[in-house]
Design a protein around this motif. Structure first.
Motif, PDB file in Angstrom:
ATOM      1  N   SER A  25     125.762 -10.606 117.113  1.00 33.67           N
ATOM      2  CA  SER A  25     125.169 -10.745 115.784  1.00 33.67           C
ATOM      3  C   SER A  25     124.387  -9.473 115.501  1.00 33.67           C
ATOM      4  O   SER A  25     123.848  -8.851 116.431  1.00 33.67           O
ATOM      5  N   TYR A  26     124.335  -9.092 114.237  1.00 31.80           N
ATOM      6  CA  TYR A  26     123.725  -7.816 113.866  1.00 31.80           C
ATOM      7  C   TYR A  26     122.655  -8.031 112.812  1.00 31.80           C
ATOM      8  O   TYR A  26     122.835  -8.815 111.876  1.00 31.80           O
ATOM      9  N   ASP A  27     121.544  -7.310 112.985  1.00 31.14           N
ATOM     10  CA  ASP A  27     120.497  -7.354 111.976  1.00 31.14           C
ATOM     11  C   ASP A  27     121.008  -6.726 110.683  1.00 31.14           C
ATOM     12  O   ASP A  27     121.829  -5.813 110.707  1.00 31.14           O
ATOM     13  N   ALA A  28     120.503  -7.223 109.552  1.00 30.79           N
ATOM     14  CA  ALA A  28     121.020  -6.776 108.258  1.00 30.79           C
ATOM     15  C   ALA A  28     120.761  -5.294 108.026  1.00 30.79           C
ATOM     16  O   ALA A  28     121.617  -4.579 107.482  1.00 30.79           O
ATOM     17  N   VAL A  29     119.588  -4.820 108.413  1.00 34.52           N
ATOM     18  CA  VAL A  29     119.242  -3.404 108.252  1.00 34.52           C
ATOM     19  C   VAL A  29     118.759  -2.887 109.611  1.00 34.52           C
ATOM     20  O   VAL A  29     117.600  -3.085 109.972  1.00 34.52           O
ATOM     21  N   PRO A  30     119.637  -2.253 110.377  1.00 33.87           N
ATOM     22  CA  PRO A  30     119.204  -1.751 111.679  1.00 33.87           C
ATOM     23  C   PRO A  30     118.194  -0.620 111.526  1.00 33.87           C
ATOM     24  O   PRO A  30     118.310   0.212 110.622  1.00 33.87           O
ATOM     25  N   VAL A  31     117.208  -0.619 112.399  1.00 30.46           N
ATOM     26  CA  VAL A  31     116.226   0.466 112.466  1.00 30.46           C
ATOM     27  C   VAL A  31     116.465   1.180 113.787  1.00 30.46           C
ATOM     28  O   VAL A  31     116.195   0.636 114.858  1.00 30.46           O
ATOM     29  N   LEU A  32     116.990   2.382 113.704  1.00 27.99           N
ATOM     30  CA  LEU A  32     117.420   3.130 114.883  1.00 27.99           C
ATOM     31  C   LEU A  32     116.327   4.087 115.333  1.00 27.99           C
ATOM     32  O   LEU A  32     115.711   4.786 114.531  1.00 27.99           O
ATOM     33  N   ARG A  33     116.115   4.134 116.638  1.00 25.60           N
ATOM     34  CA  ARG A  33     115.130   5.048 117.200  1.00 25.60           C
ATOM     35  C   ARG A  33     115.692   6.466 117.223  1.00 25.60           C
ATOM     36  O   ARG A  33     116.869   6.668 117.545  1.00 25.60           O
ATOM     37  N   VAL A  34     114.851   7.414 116.908  1.00 22.47           N
ATOM     38  CA  VAL A  34     115.277   8.806 116.864  1.00 22.47           C
ATOM     39  C   VAL A  34     114.162   9.688 117.413  1.00 22.47           C
ATOM     40  O   VAL A  34     112.978   9.408 117.215  1.00 22.47           O
ATOM     41  N   VAL A  35     114.540  10.713 118.156  1.00 22.41           N
ATOM     42  CA  VAL A  35     113.581  11.686 118.656  1.00 22.41           C
ATOM     43  C   VAL A  35     113.727  12.960 117.830  1.00 22.41           C
ATOM     44  O   VAL A  35     114.820  13.271 117.329  1.00 22.41           O
ATOM     45  N   PRO A  36     112.653  13.711 117.641  1.00 23.21           N
ATOM     46  CA  PRO A  36     112.764  14.956 116.869  1.00 23.21           C
ATOM     47  C   PRO A  36     113.774  15.911 117.489  1.00 23.21           C
ATOM     48  O   PRO A  36     113.867  16.038 118.718  1.00 23.21           O
ATOM     49  N   GLY A  37     114.537  16.564 116.638  1.00 21.38           N
ATOM     50  CA  GLY A  37     115.537  17.499 117.112  1.00 21.38           C
ATOM     51  C   GLY A  37     114.973  18.895 117.315  1.00 21.38           C
ATOM     52  O   GLY A  37     113.856  19.204 116.892  1.00 21.38           O
TER      53      GLY A  37
END
Length: 279
Positions: A165-177
């Motif tokens: 099952s998937y959340d409607a709006v995924p919030v993805l973790r990101v590190v600064p590039g």
């Protein structure tokens, strides 16, 4: 096993080509590695056994011998000779029986695995199709025949697992590039709402939203690239590299999606909203 019908793109995939970036060959492999790995574990397969990656369902296969299969990833209606079965179940197919995958209600990619794995001639150590370089077996078409490998040493320990099952709006973790200072406001990445653009594919997920403004630093020499890197091309619209990404890139990388979260991004359909947060 014989392919009777396909819907969206259907590719052979596995764990990918490891250690070849130095000669210009990317890893490729399953877009949603967790779902691919689960399908193989359900069947007791060896890690890295070849499976099928199916975009938006539509695949129909017919067994030419007795085999055990499982479907994971984007939850689809699984039809086994007219009987509805759940995604995540371990199913037996007898000779002549057909398995059909409907369109998933959520998610993008489903995985069909068979006990023993699909036996496909490897190219540079992998059976995966790399859509950027065209390495590996061609996308499946009706009439294709798929050989199945010998039974593995592992055992099948469970009958089924719950469908994904998937959340409607995924919030993805990101590190600064490493090139976050090549745009004027890198924090716009985590403040803004983004939508998956129709041009997205296994090479990269293109995001529709506010355009980034370049900081006026000129041209950037090509640098090594990796899955999850968020590049900003000249139009200012972010591209998140997927499994078939090029091994180098010449646009600024302002952030990198945490590796574990790239599997969730692989299930985002065109038009889906995604958001980011600094890890």
């Amino acid at each position: 096993m014989v392919v009777r019908a396909v819907g969206g793109p259907c590719l052979v995939t596995d764990a990918g080509r490891v250690g070849l970036a130095g000669v210009g060959v990317g890893r490729s492999g399953a877009a949603d590695r967790s779902s691919y790995g689960l399908a193989n574990r359900l069947l007791g397969n060896d890690a890295g056994a070849a499976a099928l990656e199916v975009v938006l369902g539509g695949l129909e296969v017919e067994a030419t011998g007795t085999c055990w299969v499982s479907v994971t990833g984007a939850p689809v209606e699984v039809d086994r000779d007219g009987r509805r079965e759940p995604t995540g179940a371990v199913l037996a197919l007898r000779p002549g029986q057909r398995l059909r995958l409907g369109t998933p209600g959520s998610g993008l990619r489903s995985y069909l695995a068979v006990r023993g794995g699909f036996r496909v001639a490897p190219v540079l150590g992998s059976a995966s199709r790399d859509t950027l370089s065209a390495l590996g077996p061609a996308p499946l078409a009706a009439g294709d025949r798929l050989a199945v490998g010998p039974a593995p040493g592992g055992t099948m320990l469970v009958d089924a697992v719950p469908p994904a099952s998937y959340d409607a709006v995924p919030v993805l973790r990101v590190v600064p590039g490493p090139r976050a200072d090549w745009v004027r406001d890198a924090d716009a990445l985590v403040r803004s709402a983004w939508r998956v653009a129709p041009e997205s594919d296994r090479v990269g997920v293109r995001l529709a939203g506010p355009a980034f403004e370049a900081a006026g630093r000129g041209e950037l020499p090509s640098e090594g690239a990796l899955r999850g890197a968020i590049q900003i091309p000249p139009d200012g619209r972010p591209v998140v590299f997927g499994p078939d990404h090029p091994v180098t890139g010449g646009y600024p990388v302002i952030g990198v999606v945490v590796d574990a979260d790239t599997d969730r991004l692989a299930q985002a359909r065109p038009g889906d909203e995604v958001r980011f947060r600094w890890a």
